[in-house]
Design a protein around this motif. Structure first.
Motif, PDB file in Angstrom:
ATOM      1  N   SER A  82       0.824  -1.209   0.000  1.00 33.38           N
ATOM      2  CA  SER A  82       0.000   0.000   0.000  1.00 33.38           C
ATOM      3  C   SER A  82       0.857   1.257   0.000  1.00 33.38           C
ATOM      4  O   SER A  82       0.451   2.289  -0.555  1.00 33.38           O
ATOM      5  CB  SER A  82      -0.923   0.003   1.214  1.00 33.38           C
ATOM      6  OG  SER A  82      -1.832  -1.072   1.105  1.00 33.38           O
ATOM      7  N   LEU A  83       2.020   1.221   0.612  1.00 33.27           N
ATOM      8  CA  LEU A  83       2.910   2.383   0.621  1.00 33.27           C
ATOM      9  C   LEU A  83       3.357   2.764  -0.783  1.00 33.27           C
ATOM     10  O   LEU A  83       3.547   3.943  -1.078  1.00 33.27           O
ATOM     11  CB  LEU A  83       4.146   2.103   1.483  1.00 33.27           C
ATOM     12  CG  LEU A  83       4.019   2.380   2.965  1.00 33.27           C
ATOM     13  CD1 LEU A  83       5.271   1.940   3.703  1.00 33.27           C
ATOM     14  CD2 LEU A  83       3.726   3.844   3.230  1.00 33.27           C
ATOM     15  N   ILE A  84       3.505   1.785  -1.645  1.00 36.94           N
ATOM     16  CA  ILE A  84       3.891   2.073  -3.027  1.00 36.94           C
ATOM     17  C   ILE A  84       2.850   2.982  -3.669  1.00 36.94           C
ATOM     18  O   ILE A  84       3.189   3.964  -4.332  1.00 36.94           O
ATOM     19  CB  ILE A  84       4.058   0.765  -3.830  1.00 36.94           C
ATOM     20  CG1 ILE A  84       5.237  -0.037  -3.301  1.00 36.94           C
ATOM     21  CG2 ILE A  84       4.229   1.053  -5.314  1.00 36.94           C
ATOM     22  CD1 ILE A  84       5.337  -1.441  -3.873  1.00 36.94           C
ATOM     23  N   GLN A  85       1.580   2.685  -3.470  1.00 31.53           N
ATOM     24  CA  GLN A  85       0.509   3.493  -4.061  1.00 31.53           C
ATOM     25  C   GLN A  85       0.401   4.854  -3.374  1.00 31.53           C
ATOM     26  O   GLN A  85       0.194   5.870  -4.025  1.00 31.53           O
ATOM     27  CB  GLN A  85      -0.822   2.757  -3.955  1.00 31.53           C
ATOM     28  CG  GLN A  85      -0.853   1.469  -4.747  1.00 31.53           C
ATOM     29  CD  GLN A  85      -2.081   0.629  -4.426  1.00 31.53           C
ATOM     30  OE1 GLN A  85      -2.848   0.958  -3.529  1.00 31.53           O
ATOM     31  NE2 GLN A  85      -2.261  -0.452  -5.171  1.00 31.53           N
ATOM     32  N   VAL A  86       0.547   4.898  -2.060  1.00 29.98           N
ATOM     33  CA  VAL A  86       0.395   6.146  -1.317  1.00 29.98           C
ATOM     34  C   VAL A  86       1.539   7.100  -1.627  1.00 29.98           C
ATOM     35  O   VAL A  86       1.329   8.302  -1.840  1.00 29.98           O
ATOM     36  CB  VAL A  86       0.316   5.870   0.203  1.00 29.98           C
ATOM     37  CG1 VAL A  86       0.429   7.153   1.009  1.00 29.98           C
ATOM     38  CG2 VAL A  86      -0.976   5.142   0.531  1.00 29.98           C
ATOM     39  N   LEU A  87       2.733   6.603  -1.667  1.00 34.40           N
ATOM     40  CA  LEU A  87       3.894   7.469  -1.906  1.00 34.40           C
ATOM     41  C   LEU A  87       4.043   7.848  -3.376  1.00 34.40           C
ATOM     42  O   LEU A  87       4.869   8.696  -3.708  1.00 34.40           O
ATOM     43  CB  LEU A  87       5.175   6.788  -1.402  1.00 34.40           C
ATOM     44  CG  LEU A  87       5.242   6.584   0.112  1.00 34.40           C
ATOM     45  CD1 LEU A  87       6.505   5.840   0.486  1.00 34.40           C
ATOM     46  CD2 LEU A  87       5.153   7.909   0.847  1.00 34.40           C
ATOM     47  N   ASP A  88       3.261   7.245  -4.252  1.00 34.40           N
ATOM     48  CA  ASP A  88       3.305   7.576  -5.669  1.00 34.40           C
ATOM     49  C   ASP A  88       2.592   8.899  -5.954  1.00 34.40           C
ATOM     50  O   ASP A  88       2.794   9.497  -7.002  1.00 34.40           O
ATOM     51  CB  ASP A  88       2.678   6.428  -6.477  1.00 34.40           C
ATOM     52  CG  ASP A  88       3.037   6.495  -7.947  1.00 34.40           C
ATOM     53  OD1 ASP A  88       4.126   7.005  -8.261  1.00 34.40           O
ATOM     54  OD2 ASP A  88       2.219   6.037  -8.774  1.00 34.40           O
ATOM     55  N   THR A  89       1.771   9.358  -5.043  1.00 32.38           N
ATOM     56  CA  THR A  89       1.055  10.631  -5.226  1.00 32.38           C
ATOM     57  C   THR A  89       1.919  11.777  -4.685  1.00 32.38           C
ATOM     58  O   THR A  89       2.699  11.581  -3.753  1.00 32.38           O
ATOM     59  CB  THR A  89      -0.290  10.609  -4.479  1.00 32.38           C
ATOM     60  OG1 THR A  89      -0.036  10.401  -3.093  1.00 32.38           O
ATOM     61  CG2 THR A  89      -1.195   9.516  -5.006  1.00 32.38           C
ATOM     62  N   PRO A  90       1.788  12.997  -5.264  1.00 31.88           N
ATOM     63  CA  PRO A  90       2.610  14.116  -4.795  1.00 31.88           C
ATOM     64  C   PRO A  90       2.311  14.501  -3.348  1.00 31.88           C
ATOM     65  O   PRO A  90       3.203  14.787  -2.580  1.00 31.88           O
ATOM     66  CB  PRO A  90       2.286  15.259  -5.743  1.00 31.88           C
ATOM     67  CG  PRO A  90       1.194  14.792  -6.625  1.00 31.88           C
ATOM     68  CD  PRO A  90       0.971  13.347  -6.394  1.00 31.88           C
ATOM     69  N   VAL A  91       1.055  14.509  -2.968  1.00 33.59           N
ATOM     70  CA  VAL A  91       0.670  14.780  -1.584  1.00 33.59           C
ATOM     71  C   VAL A  91       0.068  13.487  -1.046  1.00 33.59           C
ATOM     72  O   VAL A  91      -0.703  12.825  -1.729  1.00 33.59           O
ATOM     73  CB  VAL A  91      -0.369  15.926  -1.511  1.00 33.59           C
ATOM     74  CG1 VAL A  91      -0.820  16.146  -0.080  1.00 33.59           C
ATOM     75  CG2 VAL A  91       0.193  17.189  -2.109  1.00 33.59           C
ATOM     76  N   CYS A  92       0.440  13.164   0.150  1.00 31.51           N
ATOM     77  CA  CYS A  92      -0.063  11.924   0.736  1.00 31.51           C
ATOM     78  C   CYS A  92      -1.583  11.930   0.728  1.00 31.51           C
ATOM     79  O   CYS A  92      -2.224  12.750   1.377  1.00 31.51           O
ATOM     80  CB  CYS A  92       0.462  11.811   2.171  1.00 31.51           C
ATOM     81  SG  CYS A  92      -0.119  10.355   3.020  1.00 31.51           S
ATOM     82  N   SER A  93      -2.151  11.039  -0.042  1.00 27.53           N
ATOM     83  CA  SER A  93      -3.610  10.942  -0.076  1.00 27.53           C
ATOM     84  C   SER A  93      -4.010   9.485  -0.228  1.00 27.53           C
ATOM     85  O   SER A  93      -3.470   8.763  -1.056  1.00 27.53           O
ATOM     86  CB  SER A  93      -4.193  11.771  -1.220  1.00 27.53           C
ATOM     87  OG  SER A  93      -3.776  11.249  -2.450  1.00 27.53           O
ATOM     88  N   CYS A  94      -4.925   9.096   0.599  1.00 27.17           N
ATOM     89  CA  CYS A  94      -5.438   7.732   0.520  1.00 27.17           C
ATOM     90  C   CYS A  94      -6.744   7.668   1.276  1.00 27.17           C
ATOM     91  O   CYS A  94      -7.076   8.548   2.064  1.00 27.17           O
ATOM     92  CB  CYS A  94      -4.442   6.742   1.121  1.00 27.17           C
ATOM     93  SG  CYS A  94      -4.174   6.973   2.883  1.00 27.17           S
ATOM     94  N   SER A  95      -7.496   6.655   1.024  1.00 25.14           N
ATOM     95  CA  SER A  95      -8.724   6.419   1.774  1.00 25.14           C
ATOM     96  C   SER A  95      -9.190   5.002   1.488  1.00 25.14           C
ATOM     97  O   SER A  95      -8.813   4.397   0.497  1.00 25.14           O
ATOM     98  CB  SER A  95      -9.812   7.424   1.383  1.00 25.14           C
ATOM     99  OG  SER A  95     -10.129   7.267   0.022  1.00 25.14           O
ATOM    100  N   GLY A  96     -10.016   4.497   2.361  1.00 23.30           N
ATOM    101  CA  GLY A  96     -10.621   3.191   2.125  1.00 23.30           C
ATOM    102  C   GLY A  96      -9.836   2.039   2.716  1.00 23.30           C
ATOM    103  O   GLY A  96      -8.837   2.204   3.397  1.00 23.30           O
TER     104      GLY A  96
END
Length: 151
Positions: A82-96
């Motif tokens: 999951s960190l791979i997907q979260v850190l791939d965005t410029p600003v930390c964004s995730c949900s769900g």
């Protein structure tokens, strides 16, 4: 009479007396050996049962420890994926919530990770994501949780 014959006859009488004494002592102790033998057999059986229970307890402990370790590694792997997907965005964004199954991974084949992500923590204008992963192995018999906070 012959002296050798009389000596031989007295030897036979002595041996007959000795044999009759042995038989009478065997008759007296014959009832004692059976309870002793039963007592020894019962004690040996109790020792065998105790050893069997110790081995069984050790085996269960080993299996629980193994499943706990596997659940930890499943939770850790879920966070890392999951960190791979979260850190791939410029600003930390995730949900769900993400459910990751490790069916094709050797060592984690009966395990899964349930990863939840929350990006509601903002400190001094910086958004922090909190990833929480619960690893489960063998149904719900063994669970471990790993939590990571990233910027």
């Amino acid at each position: 009479m012959f002296p050798e014959f009389s000596r031989l006859s007295s030897l036979k009488k002595a041996s007959l007396k000795k044999t009759s004494l042995q038989k009478s002592s065997l008759k007296k102790s014959g009832g004692f050996s059976l309870p002793v033998a039963i007592f020894i057999i019962v004690i040996l059986a109790l020792i065998a049962v105790a050893v069997n229970r110790l081995v069984e307890t050790g085996s269960r402990s080993y299996v629980a420890s193994l499943l706990s370790s596997r659940a930890f590694y499943a939770a850790e792997s879920g966070v890392q994926l999951s960190l791979i997907q979260v850190l791939d965005t410029p600003v930390c964004s995730c949900s769900g919530v993400t459910d990751i199954s490790f069916t094709n991974v050797s060592g984690l084949s009966a395990c899964r990770a349930v990863v939840s992500c929350d990006d509601s923590l903002v400190i001094n204008g910086d958004t922090y994501c909190t990833l929480s992963s619960r690893g489960e192995c063998d149904g719900t018999n063994s669970q471990r949780t790993v939590e990571v906070r990233v910027k």
